[in-house]
Design an enzyme around this catalytic site. Structure first.
Site, PDB file in Angstrom:
ATOM      1  N   LYS A 299     -29.788  30.333 -19.005  1.00  0.00           N
ATOM      2  CA  LYS A 299     -28.773  31.391 -18.857  1.00  0.00           C
ATOM      3  C   LYS A 299     -29.174  32.292 -20.024  1.00  0.00           C
ATOM      4  O   LYS A 299     -30.112  32.478 -20.452  1.00  0.00           O
ATOM      5  CB  LYS A 299     -27.481  30.822 -18.809  1.00  0.00           C
ATOM      6  CG  LYS A 299     -27.190  29.587 -17.853  1.00  0.00           C
ATOM      7  CD  LYS A 299     -25.826  29.468 -17.529  1.00  0.00           C
ATOM      8  CE  LYS A 299     -25.646  28.205 -16.608  1.00  0.00           C
ATOM      9  NZ  LYS A 299     -24.215  27.986 -16.121  1.00  0.00           N
TER      10      LYS A 299
ATOM     11  N   GLU B 254     -23.243  32.847 -11.071  1.00  0.00           N
ATOM     12  CA  GLU B 254     -22.952  33.905 -12.099  1.00  0.00           C
ATOM     13  C   GLU B 254     -23.391  34.986 -11.641  1.00  0.00           C
ATOM     14  O   GLU B 254     -22.836  36.159 -12.247  1.00  0.00           O
ATOM     15  CB  GLU B 254     -23.436  33.266 -13.414  1.00  0.00           C
ATOM     16  CG  GLU B 254     -22.459  32.099 -13.801  1.00  0.00           C
ATOM     17  CD  GLU B 254     -23.417  31.298 -14.466  1.00  0.00           C
ATOM     18  OE1 GLU B 254     -24.374  31.536 -15.100  1.00  0.00           O
ATOM     19  OE2 GLU B 254     -22.830  29.930 -14.933  1.00  0.00           O
TER      20      GLU B 254
ATOM     21  N   GLY C  66     -20.730  24.353 -15.267  1.00  0.00           N
ATOM     22  CA  GLY C  66     -20.233  24.610 -16.715  1.00  0.00           C
ATOM     23  C   GLY C  66     -18.934  23.969 -16.709  1.00  0.00           C
ATOM     24  O   GLY C  66     -18.525  24.334 -17.925  1.00  0.00           O
TER      25      GLY C  66
ATOM     26  N   ASN D 250     -31.955  26.029 -16.349  1.00  0.00           N
ATOM     27  CA  ASN D 250     -31.664  27.279 -16.457  1.00  0.00           C
ATOM     28  C   ASN D 250     -30.921  27.544 -17.904  1.00  0.00           C
ATOM     29  O   ASN D 250     -29.775  27.135 -18.101  1.00  0.00           O
ATOM     30  CB  ASN D 250     -30.623  27.238 -15.143  1.00  0.00           C
ATOM     31  CG  ASN D 250     -30.000  29.007 -15.350  1.00  0.00           C
ATOM     32  OD1 ASN D 250     -30.387  29.775 -15.927  1.00  0.00           O
ATOM     33  ND2 ASN D 250     -28.776  28.987 -14.542  1.00  0.00           N
TER      34      ASN D 250
ATOM     35  N   HIS E  59     -27.719  32.749  -8.162  1.00  0.00           N
ATOM     36  CA  HIS E  59     -26.929  32.035  -8.902  1.00  0.00           C
ATOM     37  C   HIS E  59     -25.504  32.525  -9.042  1.00  0.00           C
ATOM     38  O   HIS E  59     -25.442  33.785  -8.924  1.00  0.00           O
ATOM     39  CB  HIS E  59     -27.365  32.024 -10.623  1.00  0.00           C
ATOM     40  CG  HIS E  59     -26.504  30.729 -11.202  1.00  0.00           C
ATOM     41  ND1 HIS E  59     -25.540  31.079 -11.915  1.00  0.00           N
ATOM     42  CD2 HIS E  59     -27.384  29.556 -11.691  1.00  0.00           C
ATOM     43  CE1 HIS E  59     -25.233  29.760 -12.501  1.00  0.00           C
ATOM     44  NE2 HIS E  59     -26.188  29.226 -12.519  1.00  0.00           N
TER      45      HIS E  59
ATOM     46  N   GLU F  75     -25.108  24.181  -5.572  1.00  0.00           N
ATOM     47  CA  GLU F  75     -24.134  24.310  -6.730  1.00  0.00           C
ATOM     48  C   GLU F  75     -22.945  24.770  -6.586  1.00  0.00           C
ATOM     49  O   GLU F  75     -22.525  25.758  -6.417  1.00  0.00           O
ATOM     50  CB  GLU F  75     -24.867  25.353  -7.687  1.00  0.00           C
ATOM     51  CG  GLU F  75     -26.307  25.130  -8.093  1.00  0.00           C
ATOM     52  CD  GLU F  75     -26.722  25.876  -9.618  1.00  0.00           C
ATOM     53  OE1 GLU F  75     -26.760  24.907 -10.395  1.00  0.00           O
ATOM     54  OE2 GLU F  75     -26.479  26.995  -9.614  1.00  0.00           O
TER      55      GLU F  75
ATOM     56  N   SER G 189     -23.001  20.774 -13.885  1.00  0.00           N
ATOM     57  CA  SER G 189     -22.858  19.633 -14.858  1.00  0.00           C
ATOM     58  C   SER G 189     -23.463  18.245 -14.734  1.00  0.00           C
ATOM     59  O   SER G 189     -23.155  17.233 -14.944  1.00  0.00           O
ATOM     60  CB  SER G 189     -20.958  19.340 -14.877  1.00  0.00           C
ATOM     61  OG  SER G 189     -20.493  20.551 -14.938  1.00  0.00           O
TER      62      SER G 189
HETATM   63  C1  PEP Z   1     -26.268  26.213 -13.748  1.00  0.00           C
HETATM   64  O1  PEP Z   1     -26.408  26.817 -14.408  1.00  0.00           O
HETATM   65  O2  PEP Z   1     -26.938  26.201 -12.696  1.00  0.00           O
HETATM   66  C2  PEP Z   1     -25.556  24.929 -13.930  1.00  0.00           C
HETATM   67  C3  PEP Z   1     -25.500  24.092 -13.202  1.00  0.00           C
HETATM   68  O3  PEP Z   1     -25.049  24.832 -15.178  1.00  0.00           O
HETATM   69  P1  PEP Z   1     -24.401  23.381 -15.879  1.00  0.00           P
HETATM   70  O4  PEP Z   1     -25.502  22.605 -15.638  1.00  0.00           O
HETATM   71  O5  PEP Z   1     -24.102  23.684 -17.257  1.00  0.00           O
HETATM   72  O6  PEP Z   1     -23.113  23.165 -15.158  1.00  0.00           O
END
Ligand code: PEP
Length: 253
Positions: free
Chosen positions: A13, A101, A175, A11, A99, A169, A215
């Site tokens: 983003k 976000e 992040g 992803n 997601h 998630e 992460s």
């Molecule tokens: C994500 O954006 O779905 C995500 C898991 O980000 P990160 O790997 O940076 O934590």
């Protein structure tokens, strides 16, 4: 245990201009072509502006391309939005919906996520449906209930293992560099699979992929991807570097 082929999904983003984005996509495609036997599926989800070019750049590599969001409606007066069919039209096979976000920045509720996922299925896309608890919810002991409720509210009618992927998630891990422990990830994945079994039956629940996101990095991927109910990863930050993304894909073997 069912034999589920891992899905490693990137992803991007809101990252990437044309030059860098194409270099990233072609770099990943080159890795895949050089190692077609690494036993996982790969998906990359660039920002809308790059989807068309990225889809052309990875054509023939076996890498799937997805959007990061879609609108619930087919077309119409929705300035700035993108319909699922438009994503399909420029080469997508998948779209991420719900997601955290999007849920936070755009106030997306489970009902909205369900409608978007339904629109994706209607357009012939597979939906990657994201769910996950906040830190406050985890600390309040609500993790299982929150994930069950989000799953129940976000899964559209007609969901099958072929057209839906679930991404667990934990919001506190996205992040932040703070990754779920293997025990934390596995227990929530098992709860999600049990809920899928109640809703869809054993065969679909056993075949549906549940990704971990939050992460995931080359140094923690192998342990997470080796868990019985973790069937791949949804990767943000580490999907922006060819070597890191490929190292995670390789760790799924
Ligand atoms: C994500 O954006 O779905 C995500 C898991 O980000 P990160 O790997 O940076 O934590």
């Amino acid at each position: 245990m069912m034999n589920r082929r891992p899905l490693i999904a990137g992803n991007w983003k809101m990252n990437g201009l044309s030059t860098g984005g194409l270099a990233l996509a072609t770099g990943i495609a080159a890795k895949r072509k050089a190692a077609p036997d690494v036993p996982c599926d790969l998906l990359i989800c660039p920002p809308f502006t790059l989807i068309s070019d990225v889809a052309k750049a990875v054509a023939g590599s076996g890498i799937a391309v997805g959007g990061q969001d879609c609108h619930a409606k087919v077309s119409g007066a929705h300035t700035g939005d993108i319909a699922a069919e438009m994503l399909k039209d420029v080469g997508c096979s998948h779209v991420i919906v719900g997601h955290s976000e999007r849920r936070t920045d755009h106030g997306e509720t489970d009902a909205i996520v369900k409608a978007k996922a339904g629109a994706a299925l209607a357009a012939g896309l597979a939906a990657v449906i994201c769910i996950g608890e906040t830190l406050a919810q985890r600390e309040a002991g609500e993790t299982f209930a929150v994930n069950r409720a989000q799953l129940a509210g976000s899964l559209p009618d007609g969901a099958t293992a072929a057209n839906v992927v679930i991404a667990y998630e934990p919001v506190w891990a996205i992040g932040t560099g703070r990754v779920a422990t293997p025990d934390q990830a596995q227990e929530v994945h098992a709860v999600i699979r049990a809920a899928l079994q109640e809703r869809l039956g054993a065969a679909e629940a056993g075949a549906m992929r549940i990704l971990y996101g939050g992460s995931m990095k080359p140094d923690n991927a192998r342990e997470l991807l080796g868990l019985p109910d973790v069937d791949g990863g949804l990767i943000g930050g580490a999907s922006l570097k060819v070597e890191d993304f490929w190292a995670i894909a390789s760790a799924s073997a």
